[in-house]
Design a protein around this motif. Structure first.
Motif, short mmCIF file in Angstrom:
data_model
loop_
_atom_site.label_atom_id
_atom_site.label_comp_id
_atom_site.label_asym_id
_atom_site.label_seq_id
_atom_site.Cartn_x
_atom_site.Cartn_y
_atom_site.Cartn_z
N SER A 8 -0.20 -2.99 -15.86
CA SER A 8 -0.55 -3.56 -14.55
C SER A 8 0.70 -4.13 -13.86
O SER A 8 0.95 -3.86 -12.68
N THR A 10 3.84 -3.38 -14.46
CA THR A 10 4.80 -2.31 -14.14
C THR A 10 4.36 -1.51 -12.92
O THR A 10 5.18 -1.14 -12.07
N THR A 11 3.06 -1.27 -12.81
CA THR A 11 2.54 -0.54 -11.64
C THR A 11 2.82 -1.30 -10.35
O THR A 11 3.23 -0.72 -9.33
N MET A 12 2.60 -2.61 -10.38
CA MET A 12 2.86 -3.43 -9.19
C MET A 12 4.35 -3.44 -8.83
O MET A 12 4.73 -3.31 -7.66
N THR A 14 6.66 -1.20 -9.61
CA THR A 14 7.04 0.13 -9.11
C THR A 14 6.56 0.33 -7.68
O THR A 14 7.27 0.90 -6.84
N GLY A 15 5.36 -0.17 -7.38
CA GLY A 15 4.84 -0.06 -6.01
C GLY A 15 5.69 -0.80 -5.00
O GLY A 15 6.00 -0.27 -3.92
N TYR A 16 6.09 -2.03 -5.34
CA TYR A 16 6.95 -2.79 -4.42
C TYR A 16 8.30 -2.09 -4.23
O TYR A 16 8.83 -2.03 -3.11
N LYS A 18 8.98 1.12 -4.49
CA LYS A 18 8.79 2.32 -3.66
C LYS A 18 8.63 1.97 -2.19
O LYS A 18 8.97 2.77 -1.31
N ASN A 19 8.10 0.77 -1.91
CA ASN A 19 7.93 0.32 -0.54
C ASN A 19 9.10 -0.54 -0.05
O ASN A 19 9.00 -1.22 0.97
N ALA A 25 9.27 -7.41 -5.80
CA ALA A 25 9.38 -6.70 -7.08
C ALA A 25 10.11 -7.56 -8.10
O ALA A 25 9.69 -7.68 -9.26
N ALA A 42 12.79 0.96 -12.79
CA ALA A 42 12.35 0.84 -11.39
C ALA A 42 13.23 -0.13 -10.62
O ALA A 42 13.66 0.14 -9.49
N ASP A 225 -5.83 12.26 -5.32
CA ASP A 225 -4.47 12.75 -5.11
C ASP A 225 -4.43 14.24 -5.41
O ASP A 225 -5.48 14.87 -5.62
#
Length: 532
Positions: A8, A10-12, A14-16, A18-19, A25, A42, A225
């Protein structure tokens, strides 16, 4: 979220990244108690992308060097070097163990992965999820499901990735009952919006013979997706719904989702199963001309399969001759299978000779060639092929079929004597055959692969594993329930014809998944319309 695991966090992060929100992040990253290598990567890549090289270098210096080396060697497919680094580490943290485990799993070296898993002094949710998914993806579905249940017994609440692995196992085994139970658990635990689990469910329902359930799930998912679209197109194709698969592909393009190489593999397979030659040509050309994707050997193999199934051997030969590389085993296997379907002996022998040179230990080549000779009654040639097979030390994969009934799988072999209720199965089959003959069924002994008397041939063909599994399912499943049988190899021609008659005699739907596709038998007809 009441509980946030490493995935959870790591997903957050990585999302920040990427944005391009590195401050958020970094704040999350610094709050992680145990940082996965993915999270480090990341953050470092985010700083590099923004040109903040000093920050990236500081971050790199903080990373555990040995764990970084493990990841580096693994990504370069140098697993033995990675293991040397791992073995020399004085202190191995959970990140080290998980990195080594993931390396073995990703490369399909499951024996070493099992050893690492057993030796680990502690395991976290990621450990279990990686191992469950690895077993599922490497053909060890039963072990994967057992491990999933063991994880729960040891007090771990499965994450959606662990559920996805277990669901993938159900797809491989054809266990619709277990798959539906897992789906219910997902909903109960609040994972119904998980993309990874949703995609696994689409594949599971498709592979278990209920493509309608797969379609309903696809239509109700909150987010899809390209993997979701690919899974749904593949499910439709496997069930012979080629036109629907093509329509869904066109809908995908209208939604603005770019197809990838997997998308084209699935849509070409769908065209092949349904005989959509013109559409297959159009999509194959569009790969490079419109989407800039260079077709691989697997794409060419799908096209050769499509053309040969349609009996267009000249076109298939032309395509092989124009390939930008030397045709490999995939190409000639597709060509040989087409020759077997259409009885094209001359071209079939040529394809088999190529395969003998390339993969002399592959039993499929010998079997296909032997079957072609047997269908023509050329028993001396059959004997020569079998002698060649023995001389090469090649063993035929035994045909087996299985059906789920009374909360367990029941496996049948050809001429089975091992199953405890096999005598009742043979007795019931005899009754069925009497009724089938009244409707016009005549055993097709061309599919007997040994030279023997006609009555012996009829007996031999009556004991094929798929017939036994179907009969057992009819005996044991509730009245009116669909019988779902799974076979490791291609269904034989007589069994295909016989099950059509059985479906008419008993008034029930029978679904058979063989090594290539699905067959839905109902009222004396098959969904493949004899195009298989």
């Amino acid at each position: 979220m009441p509980v946030k695991d490493e995935l959870s966090w790591t997903t957050m992060i990585t999302g920040y990244v990427k944005n391009d929100d590195l401050d958020e992040a970094r704040e999350l990253f610094d709050g992680m108690a145990e940082k996965l290598v993915v999270a480090w990567n990341a953050m470092i890549s985010g700083y590099v992308h923004r040109g903040l090289l000093q920050e990236a270098f500081k971050m790199f210096k903080k990373l555990p060097v040995n764990n970084a080396l493990l990841t580096l060697y693994s990504k370069c497919a140098k697993l033995d070097d990675a293991r040397l680094v791992f073995n020399k580490m004085r202190v191995k943290d959970l990140v080290s163990w998980n990195a080594m485990l993931s390396s073995y799993v990703n490369s399909g070296r499951m024996n070493e992965a099992k050893e690492i898993f057993q030796e680990m002094p502690e395991k976290n949710l990621l450990t279990w999820a990686v191992m469950i998914a690895g077993l599922a993806q490497n053909g060890l579905g039963e072990e994967s499901l057992k491990l999933f249940n063991l994880m729960k017994l040891q007090g771990f609440q499965p994450c959606d990735y662990a559920f996805a692995g277990a669901i993938t196992s159900c797809a491989a085994l054809g266990s619709l009952k277990s798959g539906r139970q897992l789906h219910s658990q997902l909903i109960r635990l609040g994972f119904e919006c998980s993309l990874s689990a949703g995609n696994a469910l689409i594949t599971m329902y498709g592979r278990c013979g209920v493509v309608g359930d797969a379609r309903n799930l696809f239509l109700t998912m909150s987010f899809v997706d390209s993997v979701s679209w690919n899974a749904m197109i593949a499910a439709l194709g496997q069930h012979g719904h080629g036109v629907q698969a093509v329509e869904l592909f066109e809908e995908m393009l209208k939604e603005g989702i770019l197809p990838d190489r997997i998308t084209f593999l699935t849509v070409l397979s769908a065209c092949s199963h349904a005989g959509l030659v013109e559409e297959g040509h159009r999509y194959f050309d569009a790969m490079h001309d419109i989407y800039g994707i260079t077709p691989g050997e697997d794409h060419y193999a799908r096209m050769v399969d499509l053309l040969c199934r349609a009996g267009k051997f000249s076109d298939a030969n032309d395509m092989i001759g124009k390939m930008p590389f030397q045709p490999g085993p995939q190409i000639w296997e597709a060509f040989l299978a087409g020759c077997r379907n259409h009885g094209n002996m001359e071209l079939g022998i040529q394809a088999a000779e190529r395969l003998f040179e390339m993969i002399p230990q592959n039993d499929g080549t010998y079997i296909l060639l032997s079957n072609m000779y047997a269908a023509k009654g050329l028993w001396d040639n059959v004997s020569r092929v079998r002698k060649l097979m023995r001389d090469q030390g090649v063993k035929k994969e035994p045909a087996c079929s299985w059906v789920e009934a009374e909360n367990k799988f029941h496996v049948f072999m050809v001429d089975d004597t091992a199953h405890p209720e096999v005598n009742a199965v043979y007795s019931y089959l005899k009754q069925l055959v009497l009724e089938m003959r009244k409707l016009g069924y005549v055993p097709d002994t061309r599919f007997v692969l040994h030279d023997m008397e006609s009555d012996q041939k009829e007996h031999a063909i009556s004991t094929h594993s798929e017939k036994l599994a179907v009969a057992f399912g009819l005996l044991k499943l509730p009245r009116g329930a669909t019988v779902r049988v799974f076979k490791n190899l291609r269904i034989c021609g007589d069994c295909h014809n016989a099950i059509k008659y059985i479906s008419k005699v008993v008034g029930r739907e029978i679904v058979v998944r063989d090594g290539k596709r699905f067959h839905h038998f109902k009222d004396g007809e098959c969904s493949c319309r004899n195009y298989w």
